[in-house]
Write a protein that holds these residues in place. Structure first.
Motif, short mmCIF file in Angstrom:
data_model
loop_
_atom_site.label_atom_id
_atom_site.label_comp_id
_atom_site.label_asym_id
_atom_site.label_seq_id
_atom_site.Cartn_x
_atom_site.Cartn_y
_atom_site.Cartn_z
N SER A 333 0.80 -1.22 0.00
CA SER A 333 0.00 0.00 0.00
C SER A 333 0.83 1.27 0.00
N CYS A 334 2.17 1.15 0.23
CA CYS A 334 3.08 2.30 0.27
C CYS A 334 2.63 3.34 1.30
N THR A 335 2.16 2.89 2.46
CA THR A 335 1.77 3.80 3.54
C THR A 335 2.74 3.65 4.71
N PRO A 336 3.09 4.75 5.39
CA PRO A 336 4.05 4.68 6.51
C PRO A 336 3.39 4.21 7.80
N ILE A 337 3.15 2.93 7.91
CA ILE A 337 2.38 2.37 9.03
C ILE A 337 3.03 2.64 10.39
N PRO A 338 4.34 2.41 10.58
CA PRO A 338 4.91 2.70 11.91
C PRO A 338 4.73 4.15 12.32
N ALA A 339 4.91 5.08 11.38
CA ALA A 339 4.74 6.50 11.70
C ALA A 339 3.30 6.80 12.09
N LEU A 340 2.35 6.20 11.41
CA LEU A 340 0.94 6.41 11.74
C LEU A 340 0.61 5.88 13.13
N LEU A 341 1.19 4.74 13.49
CA LEU A 341 0.93 4.17 14.82
C LEU A 341 1.51 5.04 15.93
N VAL A 342 2.68 5.63 15.70
CA VAL A 342 3.28 6.54 16.68
C VAL A 342 2.39 7.77 16.87
N CYS A 343 1.89 8.35 15.77
CA CYS A 343 1.01 9.52 15.85
C CYS A 343 -0.27 9.19 16.61
N CYS A 344 -0.82 8.03 16.34
CA CYS A 344 -2.05 7.60 17.01
C CYS A 344 -1.83 7.45 18.51
N THR A 345 -0.74 6.82 18.89
CA THR A 345 -0.46 6.58 20.32
C THR A 345 -0.26 7.90 21.07
N ALA A 346 0.54 8.82 20.49
CA ALA A 346 0.78 10.11 21.14
C ALA A 346 -0.51 10.89 21.29
N THR A 347 -1.39 10.83 20.30
CA THR A 347 -2.67 11.55 20.37
C THR A 347 -3.55 11.02 21.49
N ILE A 348 -3.62 9.71 21.63
CA ILE A 348 -4.46 9.11 22.67
C ILE A 348 -3.96 9.50 24.06
N VAL A 349 -2.64 9.56 24.24
CA VAL A 349 -2.09 9.97 25.54
C VAL A 349 -2.51 11.41 25.86
N ILE A 350 -2.38 12.33 24.89
CA ILE A 350 -2.71 13.74 25.14
C ILE A 350 -4.21 13.92 25.36
N LEU A 351 -5.03 13.08 24.75
CA LEU A 351 -6.48 13.16 24.94
C LEU A 351 -6.85 13.11 26.42
N CYS A 352 -6.06 12.42 27.20
CA CYS A 352 -6.43 12.15 28.59
C CYS A 352 -5.86 13.16 29.58
N ILE A 353 -5.08 14.15 29.11
CA ILE A 353 -4.38 14.99 30.08
C ILE A 353 -4.68 16.48 29.97
N GLY A 354 -5.63 16.91 29.13
CA GLY A 354 -5.87 18.34 29.01
C GLY A 354 -7.26 18.66 28.53
N ASP A 355 -7.69 19.93 28.78
CA ASP A 355 -8.97 20.40 28.25
C ASP A 355 -8.71 21.18 26.96
N THR A 356 -9.77 21.36 26.18
CA THR A 356 -9.63 21.89 24.83
C THR A 356 -9.00 23.28 24.82
N HIS A 357 -9.46 24.18 25.69
CA HIS A 357 -9.00 25.57 25.66
C HIS A 357 -7.50 25.66 25.92
#
Length: 495
Positions: A333-357
């Protein structure tokens, strides 16, 4: 070698512009930031001025990035330019902050907006539960990561479909707002009322208002992250800027005017989902259209940012600034799967530690910091290599004007929000020891090399192919070049 494909042909420029560039700028920010801009600006009139000036500042930055994009034609945007101009350390710090702060935080804000707009109709008299919003946001991010891992085409089709929802919501808000104004409902927009300050303004609060607005405009430098995948960047980069920035500024300003045609400033500040409140006041039984349209918009926004952030990780790993695993792309598929998984993991961590503003102030400060360093690099590169051919060369007043605004904005923002903005600086500076240990130190012990992914072991789990293409790029013949283990392995290292 297996490489990212140049899929954006000249004949498809306007189609691609709508799908990727225009839709990446117009995202969830316009459904979140109006509240923050009004809160910090202090009045309706001044908040509208902030929106217009914010678009002008983006135009100045975009022109500078267009020059850099054709002078240093590499994918990776700010990171690639700063690495080329200032060297590895500064480039790594920019990459470090982007991977740990900018893109994961932006994705987290958009995902939280998605869940708020989906859940708000079910909780009309209170905020949606914290756990519910985080679970829904996480599910959304994980699903879109899977889609982008599976196929670039799937990701593009999702962008096509959900761009419609985004444009539907904005067109509906603007049209209904203009109808309200035509009926005489514009009390909050009259000059004597519009400049009545809710609270005493200060330079620091005005700076924070610009940070909030800049979040809505983020994405204006998107094409610089995929320069290698864009055909004829000399023509298409400026063309995209000249069309998109004025159009986005107009749309954002009209959207805010429409909000104030039906809501008082206090009602807007009290709303958790501005577009939902707007729909409930004016659309009656059709108010359900608004949360669905905004949810579609934010869903497409997450998809677009996943696409961009994964390419940045890919570029950083290719330069040796991130573990080599992130420079691997899927064989078929020529997609950067490891890079996508790193971005996904970092996003989920930040979801849990801050409010939107606070997350918006946090990420906007770091974004502006990286923009300023990059544009300062343009001036330094002009001095360092004056005879270098530059197909696009902006007037010196453009980068100088941007940098003056940049310095004032960041200085007063840091003064007003020292903890939120300072935290971003601290995280960025933690990259200094990481750089010297992981990148600069060549003769590392085996256990450190293993930890940062410098060993050759991943290569032994791969099969590398040479792709031979004819000039029309219509056919590809895969010829096995070097095989380790077996042909069922999933990834190929770009060579």
């Amino acid at each position: 070698c297996v490489a990212l494909k140049k899929t954006h042909m000249i004949a498809d420029f306007y189609k691609y512009f709508l799908k990727r560039y225009f839709s990446n700028i117009i995202g969830s920010g316009i459904f979140i930031s109006p509240k923050g801009v009004l809160d910090h600006a202090g009045s309706v009139g001044f908040s509208l001025i902030v929106w217009v000036l914010g678009g002008g500042i983006c135009a100045l930055g975009s022109l500078c990035y267009a020059e850099l994009g054709v002078t240093i034609p590499k994918s990776g945007g700010d990171y690639s330019y700063v690495t080329e101009i200032f060297g590895g350390l500064v480039g790594f710090l920019l990459l470090w902050s982007a991977v740990l702060i900018m893109y994961p935080t932006t994705l987290a804000v958009i995902a939280l907006t998605f869940s708020n707009y989906v859940l708000q109709p079910a909780f009309p008299n209170c905020l949606p539960p914290y756990i519910a919003t985080r679970l829904l946001s996480t599910t959304c991010v994980m699903f879109l990561t899977w889609v982008n891992c599976s196929s670039v085409r799937w990701g593009t089709r999702i962008q096509d479909i959900f761009t419609v929802g985004k444009l539907l919501a904005l067109v509906l808000i603007i049209v209904v707002g203009m109808v309200q104004i035509a009926k005489g409902h514009y009390d909050a927009l009259e000059p004597q009322t519009a400049f009545e300050f809710i609270k005493d303004p200060s330079v620091g609060q005005i700076a924070l208002a610009f940070l909030q607005a800049s979040f809505a405009y983020s994405g204006w430098n998107f094409l610089n992250y995929v320069t290698e995948e864009v055909v004829e960047p000399r023509k298409n980069l400026p063309r995209a800027i000249y069309i998109s920035i004025p159009l986005v500024t107009l749309v954002y300003t009209l959207t805010n005017i429409a909000y104030f045609s039906s809501m008082s400033p206090q009602e807007l500040l009290d709303s958790n989902a501005v577009a939902v409140t707007f729909g409930e006041k004016l659309l009656g039984v059709f108010s359900w259209v608004m949360p669905i349209s905004v949810a579609l918009s934010t869903f497409g926004g997450i998809n677009g940012y996943l696409f961009t952030s994964s390419r940045l990780c890919f570029s950083g790993a290719r330069e040796g600034h991130l573990p080599y695993l992130l420079a691997m792309i899927h064989l078929k598929s020529c997609t950067p799967i490891p890079a996508l998984l790193v971005c996904c993991t970092a996003t989920i961590v930040i979801l849990c530690i801050g409010d939107t503003h606070n997350l918006i102030n946090y990420v906007s400060f770091i974004n502006y910091l990286s923009y300023g360093v990059t544009i300062a690099g343009l001036l330094y590169y002009r001095w360092k290599k004056p005879k270098l051919v530059r197909p696009i060369k902006v007037n010196l007043l453009v980068p100088c004007s941007y940098l003056v605004f940049w310095a004032v904005l960041l200085g007063f923002s840091l003064y007003s929000e020292p903890v939120v903005c300072g935290m971003g600086l601290v995280i960025m500076l933690t990259g200094v020891p990481i750089y010297f240990i992981g990148v600069q130190w060549k003769n590392k012990p085996h256990w450190i090399s293993s930890a940062v992914g410098e060993q050759d072991q991943p290569k032994r789990l791969c099969i590398v192919f040479l792709l031979q293409r004819n000039q029309s790029c219509e056919r590809q013949q895969r010829t096995p070049h070097t095989a380790f283990w077996n042909s069922k392995d999933l990834f190929s290292i770009r060579s």
